[in-house]
Scaffold this active site. Structure first.
Site, PDB file in Angstrom:
ATOM      1  N   CYS A  37       0.832  -1.201   0.000  1.00 37.78           N
ATOM      2  CA  CYS A  37       0.000   0.000   0.000  1.00 37.78           C
ATOM      3  C   CYS A  37       0.864   1.247   0.000  1.00 37.78           C
ATOM      4  CB  CYS A  37      -0.883   0.048   1.256  1.00 37.78           C
ATOM      5  SG  CYS A  37      -1.964  -1.368   1.491  1.00 37.78           S
ATOM      6  N   CYS A  41      -2.795   4.898   2.866  1.00 38.15           N
ATOM      7  CA  CYS A  41      -3.920   3.983   2.629  1.00 38.15           C
ATOM      8  C   CYS A  41      -4.942   4.085   3.764  1.00 38.15           C
ATOM      9  CB  CYS A  41      -3.414   2.547   2.517  1.00 38.15           C
ATOM     10  SG  CYS A  41      -4.730   1.344   2.151  1.00 38.15           S
ATOM     11  N   CYS A  68      -2.461  -2.838  -3.617  1.00 33.89           N
ATOM     12  CA  CYS A  68      -3.750  -2.665  -2.942  1.00 33.89           C
ATOM     13  C   CYS A  68      -4.772  -2.086  -3.919  1.00 33.89           C
ATOM     14  CB  CYS A  68      -3.568  -1.717  -1.754  1.00 33.89           C
ATOM     15  SG  CYS A  68      -5.095  -1.290  -0.889  1.00 33.89           S
ATOM     16  N   CYS A  71      -6.168   1.646  -2.191  1.00 29.73           N
ATOM     17  CA  CYS A  71      -5.404   2.903  -2.212  1.00 29.73           C
ATOM     18  C   CYS A  71      -4.643   3.126  -3.514  1.00 29.73           C
ATOM     19  CB  CYS A  71      -4.436   2.963  -1.033  1.00 29.73           C
ATOM     20  SG  CYS A  71      -3.002   1.855  -1.161  1.00 29.73           S
TER      21      CYS A  71
END
Length: 497
Positions: A37, A41, A68, A71
């Protein structure tokens, strides 16, 4: 603060605070989920023992993590560290982003940097956690995601335009990085309605604040008629890329979001990643304005300048060779006079602009054209004409190599070896080509005039000594002093091209 000089605890605190300033500067892998991430995030912060930090997303890929979906860690500006670093890793990253591996392979990248492939791979793995092929692969995946989510380009065409050598390689990489098929990535996108399918219209990410009016005004003052056009909210031009001529327009969106967008048409789709990378360099979109402004605002003498213009950027360039010629022509004359001469050589020596470049007529002349016929259109002192023609000739013959991946110090030495190139010209080119953030143009008349208006030392040696307090952000200090509150018209040397 950069990834290299941050401790684990400092990085983790940035994650706990969901600090957007560090997005793009590093990513965190979560060992329990296999996902990586961006620091901001919105998901629940993982326990520290389950976190692994990576300087580059390619290193997270290599370690088995996938991006991810919440995000979108690839949808952020890049790291400003690669301009801050003038070392081999920083130079390599600039060249990878400019598509050198896609065009010439790892061996071509190593040759440009002057190292063996094996040694370069070892350096990049030590510095970033990933080798050159993995870094290029990550860059391709990021480009593909942008094109999948924001354009209507056929998926098979995106595969090759992003730099993949086969559809299978493209499909496998997208699935591995995003855990989605290319079709599924496209389904998550938000494409903008476009006037025609050949023109792409993309959103450009950047860190706020950003002084867009200042950038557009700066480009407008120097725009060469027929080659460029700029106003208070857009800039467009024609440009020669590896696959042929291209056209692009950068503009502030009229939408409430106020985002920055890029419209473009290229001769070959494979040039899109190169164009996107150079546009980002032109507008300095990977800069960390909070870090720059915080450092400069700590100096009492210029606090008011920084407060008046938050998010100042240092303009880069689209073509290093073109920039050298423009700078040499403008180094001893006003912006307006330089523009007149540059218009003459562009219309006299430049190839026609592509038909898809609305309102533009020419490309900037090639170095071959200037070397062969420059003396027929250049005006002014013969020594100056000869210097420009000679510089073009050294580039055309390969005697001088000038590019984004240059070692800043070596580039400066090579430029100073040219007749007609002094320290100011060499430093100005270095600032705009390599993105060196710590150039202070002490011999620049407009800078010293701005320094006097700001109450800084008038003596050159004293001013240079004072400027060290602003290191490593003196290129941004230079820009602030150029734009210090106006006085009667001054010589514009220092900002001609």
């Amino acid at each position: 603060m950069t990834f290299q000089n941050m401790t684990f605890d400092q990085r983790y605190r940035a994650v706990q605070a969901r600090d957007h300033r560090f997005d793009g500067q590093f990513v965190l892998g979560v060992k329990t989920t296999g996902i990586y991430c961006r620091p901001s995030c919105p998901a629940r912060t993982p326990k520290a023992e389950n976190v692994q930090f990576f300087r580059a997303s390619a290193a997270a890929h290599a370690a088995g993590f996938r991006a991810c979906k919440r995000c979108l860690p690839e949808a952020v500006p890049g790291s400003p560290e690669w301009n801050l670093q003038g070392d081999i890793a920083g130079r390599a990253m600039r060249l990878i982003n400019d598509g050198v591996i896609d065009q010439q392979g790892v061996s071509g990248l190593a040759q440009q940097l002057g190292y063996s492939t094996r040694h370069l791979t070892r350096i990049l793995r030590d510095e970033t956690g990933a080798g050159p092929l993995a870094l290029a692969r990550a860059h391709r995946a990021q480009t593909a995601r942008v094109l999948l989510t924001q354009t209507a380009i056929p998926i098979s065409d995106i595969a090759f335009s992003a730099g993949f050598s086969s559809i299978r390689q493209f499909n496998d990489t997208i699935r591995e990085v995003y855990e989605l098929s290319p079709q599924q990535v496209r389904a998550h996108g938000h494409r903008t309605a476009q006037a025609d399918t050949a023109t792409v219209d993309l959103s450009l990410s950047f860190r706020e604040p950003i002084d867009l009016p200042g950038l557009f005004a700066w480009l407008a003052a120097r725009a060469i008629p027929g080659l460029e056009f700029a106003n208070d909210s857009s800039y467009e031009r024609s440009i020669q890329l590896p696959g042929g001529p291209a056209w692009f327009r950068i503009y502030s969106s009229p939408n409430p979001s106020g985002d920055l967008r890029l419209q473009a048409r290229v001769t070959e789709l494979q040039d899109l990643p190169v164009l996107m990378s150079r546009v980002r360099r032109l507008f300095d979109l990977d800069a960390d304005p909070v870090a720059v402004d915080t450092a400069l605002a700590s100096l009492p003498a210029i606090q008011s300048l920084v407060a008046a213009l938050p998010g100042v950027r240092v303009a880069g360039c689209m073509d290093p060779h073109e920039l050298l010629i423009r700078t040499m022509i403008g180094q001893q004359i006003s912006v307006a006079a330089a523009r007149t001469i540059l218009t003459r050589i562009t219309t006299g020596l430049g190839e026609p602009a592509p038909d898809f470049a609305p309102g533009l007529t020419h490309l900037f002349p090639t170095m071959d054209a200037i070397a062969e016929r420059g003396s027929t259109v250049l005006r002014g002192p013969k020594a100056g004409q000869n210097a420009v023609v000679n510089a073009a000739k050294t580039i055309a013959t390969g005697e001088l190599r000038l590019g984004f991946g240059d070692d800043p110090a070596e580039q400066r030495r090579a430029l100073l070896a040219l007749k007609g190139v002094g320290p100011w010209t060499a430093d100005y080119v270095r600032m705009r080509v390599t993105g060196d953030p710590d150039v202070f143009l002490i011999d620049d008349g407009a800078l010293r005039a701005g320094a006097r208006r700001a109450g800084l030392p008038a003596d050159k040696s004293e001013l240079l000594a004072w400027s060290t307090q602003a290191s490593p952000w003196r290129s941004y200090l230079t820009t602030h002093l150029w734009r210090a509150p106006a006085a009667p018209a001054q010589s514009q040397q220092g900002d001609p091209s």
